[in-house]
Motif scaffolding. Structure first.
Motif, PDB file in Angstrom:
ATOM      1  N   SER A  72      38.309 -15.163  -0.332  1.00 24.57           N
ATOM      2  CA  SER A  72      39.038 -14.939  -1.575  1.00 24.57           C
ATOM      3  C   SER A  72      38.625 -15.932  -2.658  1.00 24.57           C
ATOM      4  O   SER A  72      39.097 -15.851  -3.763  1.00 24.57           O
ATOM      5  CB  SER A  72      40.546 -15.044  -1.309  1.00 24.57           C
ATOM      6  N   ASP A  73      37.764 -16.857  -2.327  1.00 23.19           N
ATOM      7  CA  ASP A  73      37.197 -17.751  -3.337  1.00 23.19           C
ATOM      8  C   ASP A  73      35.761 -18.062  -2.939  1.00 23.19           C
ATOM      9  O   ASP A  73      35.295 -17.690  -1.875  1.00 23.19           O
ATOM     10  CB  ASP A  73      38.021 -19.043  -3.471  1.00 23.19           C
ATOM     11  N   ARG A  74      35.034 -18.739  -3.800  1.00 26.72           N
ATOM     12  CA  ARG A  74      33.623 -19.020  -3.553  1.00 26.72           C
ATOM     13  C   ARG A  74      33.392 -20.482  -3.203  1.00 26.72           C
ATOM     14  O   ARG A  74      32.295 -20.994  -3.330  1.00 26.72           O
ATOM     15  CB  ARG A  74      32.807 -18.651  -4.801  1.00 26.72           C
ATOM     16  N   GLN A  75      34.414 -21.192  -2.729  1.00 25.62           N
ATOM     17  CA  GLN A  75      34.287 -22.612  -2.431  1.00 25.62           C
ATOM     18  C   GLN A  75      33.912 -22.880  -0.977  1.00 25.62           C
ATOM     19  O   GLN A  75      33.676 -24.000  -0.595  1.00 25.62           O
ATOM     20  CB  GLN A  75      35.598 -23.326  -2.777  1.00 25.62           C
ATOM     21  N   ASN A  76      33.875 -21.845  -0.168  1.00 28.81           N
ATOM     22  CA  ASN A  76      33.601 -22.034   1.252  1.00 28.81           C
ATOM     23  C   ASN A  76      32.245 -21.461   1.654  1.00 28.81           C
ATOM     24  O   ASN A  76      32.078 -20.932   2.746  1.00 28.81           O
ATOM     25  CB  ASN A  76      34.684 -21.358   2.101  1.00 28.81           C
ATOM     26  N   VAL A  77      31.269 -21.557   0.760  1.00 29.98           N
ATOM     27  CA  VAL A  77      29.979 -20.928   1.004  1.00 29.98           C
ATOM     28  C   VAL A  77      29.336 -21.453   2.277  1.00 29.98           C
ATOM     29  O   VAL A  77      28.883 -20.684   3.128  1.00 29.98           O
ATOM     30  CB  VAL A  77      29.040 -21.132  -0.204  1.00 29.98           C
ATOM     31  N   ASP A  78      29.279 -22.775   2.433  1.00 24.08           N
ATOM     32  CA  ASP A  78      28.650 -23.355   3.621  1.00 24.08           C
ATOM     33  C   ASP A  78      29.421 -22.995   4.894  1.00 24.08           C
ATOM     34  O   ASP A  78      28.821 -22.679   5.926  1.00 24.08           O
ATOM     35  CB  ASP A  78      28.561 -24.879   3.488  1.00 24.08           C
ATOM     36  N   THR A  79      30.749 -23.028   4.804  1.00 22.17           N
ATOM     37  CA  THR A  79      31.568 -22.667   5.968  1.00 22.17           C
ATOM     38  C   THR A  79      31.342 -21.221   6.368  1.00 22.17           C
ATOM     39  O   THR A  79      31.193 -20.897   7.549  1.00 22.17           O
ATOM     40  CB  THR A  79      33.058 -22.892   5.655  1.00 22.17           C
ATOM     41  N   LEU A  80      31.308 -20.335   5.371  1.00 22.78           N
ATOM     42  CA  LEU A  80      31.093 -18.917   5.652  1.00 22.78           C
ATOM     43  C   LEU A  80      29.707 -18.665   6.220  1.00 22.78           C
ATOM     44  O   LEU A  80      29.532 -17.833   7.114  1.00 22.78           O
ATOM     45  CB  LEU A  80      31.297 -18.102   4.381  1.00 22.78           C
ATOM     46  N   LYS A  81      28.728 -19.389   5.722  1.00 23.04           N
ATOM     47  CA  LYS A  81      27.373 -19.233   6.248  1.00 23.04           C
ATOM     48  C   LYS A  81      27.319 -19.627   7.716  1.00 23.04           C
ATOM     49  O   LYS A  81      26.694 -18.951   8.537  1.00 23.04           O
ATOM     50  CB  LYS A  81      26.400 -20.089   5.432  1.00 23.04           C
ATOM     51  N   GLY A  82      28.010 -20.729   8.049  1.00 19.36           N
ATOM     52  CA  GLY A  82      28.054 -21.159   9.447  1.00 19.36           C
ATOM     53  C   GLY A  82      28.788 -20.164  10.325  1.00 19.36           C
ATOM     54  O   GLY A  82      28.352 -19.856  11.441  1.00 19.36           O
ATOM     55  N   LEU A  83      29.916 -19.631   9.827  1.00 21.89           N
ATOM     56  CA  LEU A  83      30.665 -18.628  10.584  1.00 21.89           C
ATOM     57  C   LEU A  83      29.844 -17.363  10.793  1.00 21.89           C
ATOM     58  O   LEU A  83      29.886 -16.753  11.872  1.00 21.89           O
ATOM     59  CB  LEU A  83      31.963 -18.275   9.850  1.00 21.89           C
ATOM     60  N   ARG A  84      29.101 -16.985   9.756  1.00 21.80           N
ATOM     61  CA  ARG A  84      28.281 -15.776   9.860  1.00 21.80           C
ATOM     62  C   ARG A  84      27.237 -15.927  10.968  1.00 21.80           C
ATOM     63  O   ARG A  84      27.081 -15.046  11.820  1.00 21.80           O
ATOM     64  CB  ARG A  84      27.599 -15.505   8.526  1.00 21.80           C
TER      65      ARG A  84
END
Length: 347
Positions: free
Chosen positions: A186-198
């Motif tokens: 819901s925001d674009r502040q977790n880019v690195d976290t999302l990349k790791g989760l992906r």
């Protein structure tokens, strides 16, 4: 979601359900030693079931020439033969049904120009995989019609793995139609976290697929009938006869101890890594509700599948539990694909 694509997505999900049923029926066919009851491959005329007593006598006579009859079921009556025949017959009939359920709507949607070129290429590829699966199934059966009354565990695993690949392709394309844009944050502040989760989610999906293949070898050499204890293997954390075959690599595919040990080890890795992934996704990331639901489903399906696996092992592979365990593998794989799709890279 484009409303014009919704019927296509529903059609593909129906195909997924049929592939799921095919995997479960295939598991029962293997568990009941029914897979070698039909000794001919007749894609068209084989659709008609035997009706008269003459039909049954003819089929049984053909079966009598097989190694399974001569070495395992010698003296089998017609009524006993019917039991194993029907499982294999319905398994093959279900395969034909899947082909029709896929092909006829595919042509309809093409004629109605509901399928664009990129989607058309994907669906054509899935159709080709389905045809290859039919050949692979017969190639597997052929291995049990020569000398050994059991099919090759290598061909069995290839047949099972291809079924999961077809399921994954159908499910992934359907999810893409239902959710054409990534639904990750819901925001674009977790880019690195999302990349790791992906990356984590993709890795878990691949690991589950590898575990499915290891399960194919467990089924192929009946490794589930040995070491029916948990969590230790007859009192051993690491059993002593892991590498008794030469050359050493044969143990991973032909040694009952090693094959079951490998399947257990992958399960243990998932037991620890999936909850860790779930914790990071739920408590360390800002994910929307749909993605969080996918993560919850993934964790729940892991718990169910592990429980089914342990119960199947401890009860020495009863048909009902073993079939449920095989079906559970499809649902666990589907849950992992759903999570991976939710976390895919935005386009």
């Amino acid at each position: 979601m484009n409303s014009e694509k919704k019927p296509i997505a529903i059609w593909l999900l129906i195909c997924c359900a049929l592939v799921f049923a095919m995997v479960v029926v295939g598991g029962v066919t293997r568990l009941t030693d029914s897979g070698l009851s039909i000794v001919e491959w007749q894609p068209l005329i084989g659709t008609m079931p035997p009706i008269t007593q003459e039909n049954w006598d003819e089929l049984l006579e053909k079966y009598r020439s097989s190694p399974q009859y001569q070495q395992v079921n010698k003296g089998m009556s017609v009524d006993e033969f019917k039991t194993i025949f029907w499982w294999e017959y319905f398994h093959r009939l279900l395969g034909r049904l899947i082909g029709l359920v896929f092909f006829i709507p595919f042509i309809y949607f093409l004629v109605k120009k509901k399928i664009d070129k990129p989607l058309g290429y994907k669906l054509t590829g899935i159709f080709i995989l389905g045809g290859l699966q039919g050949f692979m199934g017969w190639y597997m059966v052929m291995s049990g019609l020569v000398d050994n009354p059991r099919v090759s565990q290598y061909r069995l695993t290839a047949h099972l793995g291809l079924a999961f690949i077809i399921f994954a392709a159908l499910f992934w394309v359907a999810l893409g139609l239902l959710s054409p844009t990534a639904n990750t944050a819901s925001d674009r502040q977790n880019v690195d976290t999302l990349k790791g989760l992906r990356s984590f989610a993709y890795g878990l999906s691949w690991l589950i697929f590898i575990m499915v293949l290891s399960g194919g070898f467990v089924a192929g050499i009946r490794a589930g009938l040995a070491y029916n204890t948990f969590p230790l293997m007859n009192g051993h954390l690491i059993p002593p006869d892991l590498f008794i075959l030469e050359p050493w690599y044969r143990n991973f595919f032909e040694n009952m101890t090693t094959v079951q040990f490998d399947h257990r080890m992958i399960a243990w890795i998932l037991i620890f890594t999936v909850p860790f992934f779930w914790f990071k996704a739920i408590f360390k990331s800002n994910l929307p509700d749909a993605t969080r639901l996918a993560c919850h489903t993934f964790l729940l399906m892991l718990a169910i599948q592990v429980s089914l696996g342990i119960a199947t092992l401890l009860h020495v592979v009863p048909i009902n539990l073993a079939a449920a365990h095989q079906g559970g593998a499809v649902l666990l794989f589907a849950a992992s694909l759903w999570v991976s799709h939710q976390l895919r890279r935005p386009v």
